[in-house]
Design an enzyme around this catalytic site. Structure first.
Site, PDB file in Angstrom:
ATOM      1  N   LYS A  80       0.860  -1.185   0.000  1.00 35.33           N
ATOM      2  CA  LYS A  80       0.000   0.000   0.000  1.00 35.33           C
ATOM      3  C   LYS A  80       0.894   1.231   0.000  1.00 35.33           C
ATOM      4  O   LYS A  80       1.707   1.428   0.910  1.00 35.33           O
ATOM      5  CB  LYS A  80      -0.898  -0.008   1.232  1.00 35.33           C
ATOM      6  CG  LYS A  80      -1.758   1.241   1.337  1.00 35.33           C
ATOM      7  CD  LYS A  80      -2.743   1.161   2.484  1.00 35.33           C
ATOM      8  CE  LYS A  80      -3.529   2.451   2.592  1.00 35.33           C
ATOM      9  NZ  LYS A  80      -4.484   2.418   3.701  1.00 35.33           N
ATOM     10  N   LYS A 125      -2.143  -1.611  -3.829  1.00 41.95           N
ATOM     11  CA  LYS A 125      -3.011  -0.433  -3.750  1.00 41.95           C
ATOM     12  C   LYS A 125      -2.197   0.840  -3.804  1.00 41.95           C
ATOM     13  O   LYS A 125      -1.229   0.932  -3.044  1.00 41.95           O
ATOM     14  CB  LYS A 125      -3.781  -0.507  -2.432  1.00 41.95           C
ATOM     15  CG  LYS A 125      -4.610   0.685  -2.114  1.00 41.95           C
ATOM     16  CD  LYS A 125      -5.217   0.547  -0.757  1.00 41.95           C
ATOM     17  CE  LYS A 125      -5.926   1.840  -0.423  1.00 41.95           C
ATOM     18  NZ  LYS A 125      -6.389   1.848   0.930  1.00 41.95           N
TER      19      LYS A 125
HETATM   20  C1  PBG Z   1      -7.433   3.260   5.602  1.00 42.53           C
HETATM   21  C2  PBG Z   1      -7.656   3.152   4.149  1.00 42.53           C
HETATM   22  C3  PBG Z   1      -7.467   4.107   3.134  1.00 42.53           C
HETATM   23  C4  PBG Z   1      -7.965   3.553   1.973  1.00 42.53           C
HETATM   24  C5  PBG Z   1      -8.396   2.286   2.284  1.00 42.53           C
HETATM   25  N1  PBG Z   1      -8.166   2.042   3.630  1.00 42.53           N
HETATM   26  C6  PBG Z   1      -7.013   5.502   3.182  1.00 42.53           C
HETATM   27  C7  PBG Z   1      -5.687   5.905   3.606  1.00 42.53           C
HETATM   28  O1  PBG Z   1      -4.772   5.110   3.795  1.00 42.53           O
HETATM   29  O2  PBG Z   1      -5.559   7.105   3.772  1.00 42.53           O
HETATM   30  C8  PBG Z   1      -8.031   4.238   0.639  1.00 42.53           C
HETATM   31  C9  PBG Z   1      -9.105   3.766  -0.266  1.00 42.53           C
HETATM   32  C10 PBG Z   1      -9.394   4.654  -1.399  1.00 42.53           C
HETATM   33  O3  PBG Z   1      -8.764   5.717  -1.624  1.00 42.53           O
HETATM   34  O4  PBG Z   1     -10.313   4.310  -2.143  1.00 42.53           O
HETATM   35  N2  PBG Z   1      -6.169   3.180   6.039  1.00 42.53           N
END
Ligand code: PBG
Length: 324
Positions: A196, A249
């Site tokens: 991520k 992601k």
């Molecule tokens: C929580 C999380 C996030 C997303 C999914 N889980 C946001 C972040 O890390 O700020 C992003 C999902 C999206 O942008 O569609 N940690």
């Protein structure tokens, strides 16, 4: 290989039936997971301004959306909670009667065949908006692990089919696995947000989930966008700690990472087509700058072609309703 005029690649492109016969990659509703945002109350349906077509809903309305998804052949939803109250340690995230816990119970009661995945992370529940607990201005990795484990167990106790940690703390998959097993949830799988990245494409989500950090950013825990090899390392560590499925992601801006991860692991690989990736196509379509439905289908196809087995996307229902 013979060349022109023997070889004429256009022969296989003459009609839609011919193109369909030889198509290498396709996307079907059964490949998709629909994210949903749940808020307290009843009868609540609040559009997320930066994500056209996406709403925050209370549990009763969430049931309608889930039912529609299931009817369209979408097998799974991914739940995010927006609680009434936030504190330093995100305690509303692991409360038995928290919004996500209530939503999971209601969904599983109504649609036992629907796969309910829960996002495990503190950011929607902490007053400071970071994904872990703080030590001064720093997010304290090891002190965060017990909270994440507690949240995962409370989701499993509510009936979640899969828990998906998205916080990017080191060691969280192992901690969550141990906690689930000790609590009697050895059969609940973990979908790890393994690679991520610290991305600008989460902007609209932070509106939807009300989870923008109150100071600083997430770069000390989410990955640096330049690092594809490190993504493999993160993924292999998660698999070793017990992840049953892994995720890359964002998706569309990280196709090489999806391919790299797919080639490296045997387990299912998910890709998260994130909020910004969704909203930029929707916004361009609203302006008439491109055909939004075609563009979205092309992006999702690209994510599959890169090697993602399944895609988490806000476009799941529109996709499943068929081309427009
Ligand atoms: C929580 C999380 C996030 C997303 C999914 N889980 C946001 C972040 O890390 O700020 C992003 C999902 C999206 O942008 O569609 N940690």
């Amino acid at each position: 290989m013979s060349v022109y005029p023997i070889s004429r690649p256009r022969r296989l492109r003459r009609t839609e039936s011919m193109r369909s016969l030889v198509r290498e990659t396709t996307v079907s509703p059964s490949d998709l997971v629909l994210p949903l945002f749940v808020v307290p109350g009843t009868g609540v349906r609040r559009p997320v301004v930066s994500m056209p077509g996406v709403d925050q809903t209370s549990v009763d309305e969430l049931l309608r959306d889930a039912e529609e998804a299931l009817g369209l052949g979408i097998p799974a939803v991914l739940l995010f909670g927006i609680p009434d109250s936030k504190d330093e340690t995100g305690s509303s995230g692991y409360a038995d009667d928290g919004v996500v816990q209530q939503a999971v119970r209601a969904l599983k009661r109504a649609f036992s065949e629907l796969i309910v995945i829960t996002d495990v992370c503190l950011c929607e529940y902490t007053s400071h908006g970071h994904c872990g607990v703080l030590q001064g201005q720093d997010v304290d990795n090891d002190a965060t692990l017990p909270y994440l484990a507690r949240m995962a167990v409370s989701h499993a106790a509510a009936g979640a089919d899969v828990v998906a940690p998205s916080d990017m703390m080191d060691g969280r998959v192992g901690s969550i696995r141990t906690a689930l097993d000790e609590a009697g949830f050895a059969e609940v799988p973990i979908l790890a947000y393994s690679a991520k990245f610290a991305s600008a494409f989460y902007g609209p989500f932070r509106d939807a989930a009300e989870s923008t950090p109150q100071f600083g950013d997430r770069r000390s825990y989410q990955m640096d966008p330049g690092n594809a090899r490190e993504a493999i390392r993160e993924t292999l560590l998660d698999v070793e700690e017990g992840a049953d499925m892994v995720m890359v992601k964002p998706a569309a801006a990280y196709l090489d990472v999806i391919r790299g991860v797919r080639d490296e692991v045997e387990c299912p690989v998910f890709a998260y087509h994130v909020s910004g990736e969704y909203s930029m196509v929707m916004a361009a379509a609203e302006r008439g700058w491109l055909d939004g439905d075609r563009a979205m289908r092309e992006v999702l196809l690209g994510i599959r072609r890169a090697g993602a087995d399944r895609i988490i996307t806000y476009y799941a229902r529109q996709f499943a309703r068929g081309p427009r």
